[in-house]
Design a protein around this motif. Structure first.
Motif, PDB file in Angstrom:
ATOM      1  N   ILE B 108      14.133  62.124  14.293  1.00 36.36           N
ATOM      2  CA  ILE B 108      14.676  63.083  13.321  1.00 36.36           C
ATOM      3  C   ILE B 108      16.133  62.776  13.017  1.00 36.36           C
ATOM      4  CG2 ILE B 108      15.426  64.801  15.010  1.00 36.36           C
ATOM      5  CD1 ILE B 108      13.569  65.974  12.042  1.00 36.36           C
ATOM      6  N   LEU B 112      17.897  62.495   9.347  1.00 38.32           N
ATOM      7  CA  LEU B 112      19.157  63.077   8.884  1.00 38.32           C
ATOM      8  C   LEU B 112      20.091  61.999   8.360  1.00 38.32           C
ATOM      9  CD1 LEU B 112      19.919  65.697  11.680  1.00 38.32           C
ATOM     10  CD2 LEU B 112      19.143  66.135   9.364  1.00 38.32           C
ATOM     11  N   PHE B 113      20.140  60.873   9.082  1.00 41.38           N
ATOM     12  CA  PHE B 113      20.989  59.767   8.652  1.00 41.38           C
ATOM     13  C   PHE B 113      20.541  59.268   7.275  1.00 41.38           C
ATOM     14  CE2 PHE B 113      21.261  55.046   8.550  1.00 41.38           C
ATOM     15  CZ  PHE B 113      22.613  54.946   8.334  1.00 41.38           C
ATOM     16  N   LEU B 115      19.037  60.925   4.973  1.00 41.67           N
ATOM     17  CA  LEU B 115      19.404  61.909   3.960  1.00 41.67           C
ATOM     18  C   LEU B 115      20.903  61.838   3.653  1.00 41.67           C
ATOM     19  CD1 LEU B 115      18.702  64.393   2.230  1.00 41.67           C
ATOM     20  CD2 LEU B 115      19.097  65.810   4.221  1.00 41.67           C
ATOM     21  N   GLY B 116      21.713  61.809   4.702  1.00 40.11           N
ATOM     22  CA  GLY B 116      23.160  61.825   4.496  1.00 40.11           C
ATOM     23  C   GLY B 116      23.686  60.519   3.928  1.00 40.11           C
ATOM     24  N   PRO B 140      15.516  62.475  -2.766  1.00 37.99           N
ATOM     25  CA  PRO B 140      14.548  61.774  -1.925  1.00 37.99           C
ATOM     26  C   PRO B 140      13.644  60.861  -2.759  1.00 37.99           C
ATOM     27  CG  PRO B 140      14.716  64.041  -1.250  1.00 37.99           C
ATOM     28  CD  PRO B 140      15.549  63.911  -2.489  1.00 37.99           C
ATOM     29  N   VAL B 214       6.709  60.386  11.427  1.00 43.32           N
ATOM     30  CA  VAL B 214       6.880  61.180  10.212  1.00 43.32           C
ATOM     31  C   VAL B 214       8.331  61.632  10.045  1.00 43.32           C
ATOM     32  CG1 VAL B 214       6.144  63.251   9.001  1.00 43.32           C
ATOM     33  CG2 VAL B 214       4.510  61.974  10.342  1.00 43.32           C
ATOM     34  N   ALA B 215       8.998  61.943  11.151  1.00 42.39           N
ATOM     35  CA  ALA B 215      10.324  62.559  11.063  1.00 42.39           C
ATOM     36  C   ALA B 215      11.329  61.773  10.220  1.00 42.39           C
ATOM     37  CB  ALA B 215      10.874  62.795  12.466  1.00 42.39           C
ATOM     38  N   MET B 218      10.748  62.599   6.437  1.00 40.23           N
ATOM     39  CA  MET B 218      10.514  63.977   6.013  1.00 40.23           C
ATOM     40  C   MET B 218      11.451  64.453   4.917  1.00 40.23           C
ATOM     41  SD  MET B 218       9.680  66.459   9.093  1.00 40.23           S
ATOM     42  CE  MET B 218       8.244  67.485   8.963  1.00 40.23           C
ATOM     43  N   PHE B 219      12.736  64.095   4.999  1.00 45.06           N
ATOM     44  CA  PHE B 219      13.682  64.567   3.965  1.00 45.06           C
ATOM     45  C   PHE B 219      14.137  63.435   3.081  1.00 45.06           C
ATOM     46  CE2 PHE B 219      15.224  65.685   8.290  1.00 45.06           C
ATOM     47  CZ  PHE B 219      14.337  66.702   8.499  1.00 45.06           C
TER      48      PHE B 219
END
Lengths: 330, 298
Positions: B108, B112-113, B115-116, B140, B214-215, B218-219
């Motif tokens: 996860i 986050l990485f 996404l950011g 995304p 999956v994590a 996800m975003f």
């Protein structure tokens, strides 16, 4: 050196640097987004650091502290129930995985028939590759109802269910490390002990455990860290209620599960978004700390005895059972 | 002592039995739903009927990104770590430390990485430069999910390549050098031909992780429902693992979508079992880079 040679070596060096840059980039971007709430606060959404703990205004004690309700008229973002949820679920999963993995490793390295050993090791490797989302869905479909009937939990989805599935998922990791721990004792020493008439149990306690305890402890640390950061199994099986509870039968909301469940619906740059990155920063810190500890634990220890001396085995056995070490012959 | 023996055998049996029960149950419930339509149609009627073609294509897109980016970069990095970096120097230690810590980070965190960094960093910058503020890449998309997954699987390939190379005796390189080869060619012709298996297993494990995890996506690009195939890099996409998650937890009608869920789980399980079975099969045949795991655990 030919120019092509230099080019290839330079290229491979650059590829190796990618990992270093990756660590730095992950740290930078996670922390940057996590601190956004203080570096670029949205109007009216300023967050006092103490809110992260109490979940509400500091000062006069809030009526209900430690609440995780990030989407509300007055958002409350206390990380306490999430920390507690992650810790509870991971420790419970450790209680499943650590004994199962260690015992299976003991069985396979000491007593199993070679054909059984092959089968168990193969199953461990295959189990390690099963996607966590499949394990989570299987837990939901096949295990949730029977387990509730056995435990009598108030809800089908609870910390215990997630811990059982997480535990099964962690068994191969514990198994591998425990097998390393059991083979840390040179087999000559073990055989010498047995030849001296020492019973198997005593040899295990006085020789194998002192030689390999670092791997057994390391297996626990590694399995805890992996379960702490795992996303899919907790988000599917814990029930995701952020309750302050220590009971295995209650629901739990984990840090990773919260990120997975809420990141899809946040406004980028908002306080909620930033707080979710803070949860990610906590996961990052826990993972780095655990692996630092793990590296210290499983660093190759100085050898129990100098190789090549045929009498060493007896000496190590004697020392382990309280005898004094003979002075080294020059 | 007898109790310990009995308990340990029971532990092994319990793990094996759980695994076999899982595989048998998923396959028995999932495989009967397999049909040509299931593999060639998009999901229809609120995910109840139709197939999983977009999810298969999305998963293949991730695998392609991992194959095109992670495998070459990881192999080169592993070669450098094993053959050219000084284990005692600061940079050598920093590289090895980074690879081992990256391998342990939760999936996860990579999400986050991604996404950011990819979506909101690189993507929005691209939009500012090339699309006059319209949202094209700053959201995304399959390309960002693929890059995130490539980052997630990189440490596996690096460390397995490094381990395989280190198992070759240094005399192979010395012999190459003695014959007048340069340092790179000594590795290229003296060592690499011997480690094909080790490198291949690393790549297969990386692909298996990319298929199953999956994590990280996800975003960064995966969608609940995207019936058209991801043809543009900026498209959102469906993916097998996320499809299982959606069917299991966010389905509009759990009972009606159960057959699709079982079948998708069976597909995912069969693919990962095949990949890991191949890894096991290659590893158990002894040789450099293919340390025999089945005969003795160490």
């Amino acid at each position: 050196m030919r120019r092509a040679e230099r080019g290839w070596i330079g290229l491979s060096g650059a590829a190796a640097w990618v990992s270093v840059l990756g660590v730095l980039a992950i740290l930078y971007f996670i922390l940057r987004e996590a601190l956004l709430v203080w570096t670029q606060p949205l109007p009216g959404e300023a967050l006092h650091p103490a809110h992260l703990w109490w979940g509400d205004e500091p000062g006069p004690a809030p009526s209900r502290p430690y609440v995780w309700q990030p989407v509300a008229l007055r958002p409350k973002c206390s990380i306490v129930p999430l920390l507690l949820g992650s810790t509870r679920v991971s420790l419970l999963s450790l209680a499943v995985a650590w004994p199962l993995g260690s015992l299976a490793a003991f069985h396979v390295t000491r007593h199993a028939h070679p054909a059984v050993r092959t089968a168990v090791v193969a199953v461990m490797e295959l189990l390690d590759g099963v996607p966590t989302v499949v394990l989570g869905a299987a837990g939901l479909l096949f295990l949730a109802t029977p387990l509730q009937q056995v435990t009598g939990a108030p809800s089908e989805l609870n910390a215990c269910l997630a811990a059982v599935v997480l535990g099964l998922w962690s068994v191969p990791l514990v198994f591998r490390m425990a097998a390393d721990g059991l083979s840390a004792l040179p087999s000559g020493v073990y055989r010498a002990a047995r030849a001296l008439g020492i019973r198997e149990g005593a040899a295990l306690v006085h020789l194998a455990l002192p030689a390999g305890w670092r791997w057994f402890a390391g297996a626990g640390v590694a399995a805890f860290a992996r379960a702490f950061g795992e996303t899919m199994i907790p988000v599917m099986l814990t029930g995701n209620a952020a309750v302050l509870s220590l009971s295995p039968l209650d629901s739990a909301r984990t840090l990773a599960g919260t990120i997975a469940a809420e990141m899809g619906s946040v406004v980028y740059g908002s306080t909620h978004y930033s707080v979710l990155f803070m949860l990610g920063a906590i996961l990052l810190a826990v993972s780095l700390a655990a692996h630092e500890l793990l590296a210290r634990l499983t660093r190759p220890a100085p050898p129990l005895l100098a190789p090549g001396d045929p009498e060493n085995g007896h000496e190590a056995v004697a020392v382990a059972f309280g005898g004094s070490q003979r002075p080294r012959r020059r | 002592m007898r109790l310990l023996r009995w308990l340990s055998a029971a532990a092994s049996a319990l793990v094996v039995a759980s695994f076999v029960a899982l595989v048998v149950a998923v396959l028995a419930l999932g495989v009967p739903r397999f049909s040509r339509d299931f593999f060639t149609l998009p999901p229809e009627e609120g995910l109840v009927s139709g197939g999983i073609l977009p999810a298969i294509v999305g998963t293949l897109a991730l695998v392609a990104m991992v194959g095109l980016i992670t495998v070459p970069v990881g192999m080169l990095g592993g070669i450098y770590l094993a053959a050219f970096s000084d284990d005692r120097s600061l940079t050598g230690r920093a590289m090895r430390w980074s690879v081992s810590r990256l391998a342990g980070l939760p999936a996860i965190v990579y999400g986050l990485f991604g996404l950011g960094f990819f979506v909101l960093g690189v993507g929005q910058q691209l939009d500012r430069w090339f699309s006059a503020g319209n949202l094209v890449y700053g959201q995304p998309a399959v390309v960002w999910a693929g890059l995130t997954m490539a980052a997630y699987t990189l440490p596996v390939v690096v460390s397995s390549t490094e381990r395989a190379l280190r198992e070759v005796p240094p005399n192979h390189r010395r012999a190459g050098r003695a014959l007048g080869l340069g340092p790179w060619d000594a590795v290229r012709f003296g060592v690499l031909p011997l480690v094909g298996r080790g490198v291949l297993t690393g790549a297969l494990v990386a692909v298996s992780r990319a298929v199953g995890e999956v994590a990280p996506i996800m975003f960064t690009g995966v969608a609940y429902f995207a019936p058209s195939l991801p043809l543009e890099p900026s498209d959102q996409f469906m993916e097998l693992g996320y499809h299982v998650f959606v069917l299991a937890t966010q389905s509009p009608d759990v009972e009606l979508t159960k057959p699709s869920l079982y079948a998708t789980m069976a597909v995912l399980l069969l693919v990962t079992l095949a990949l890991n079975g191949a890894v096991l099969w290659i590893r158990t045949r002894a040789g450099p880079g293919g340390r025999s795991r089945l005969r003795g655990t160490r």
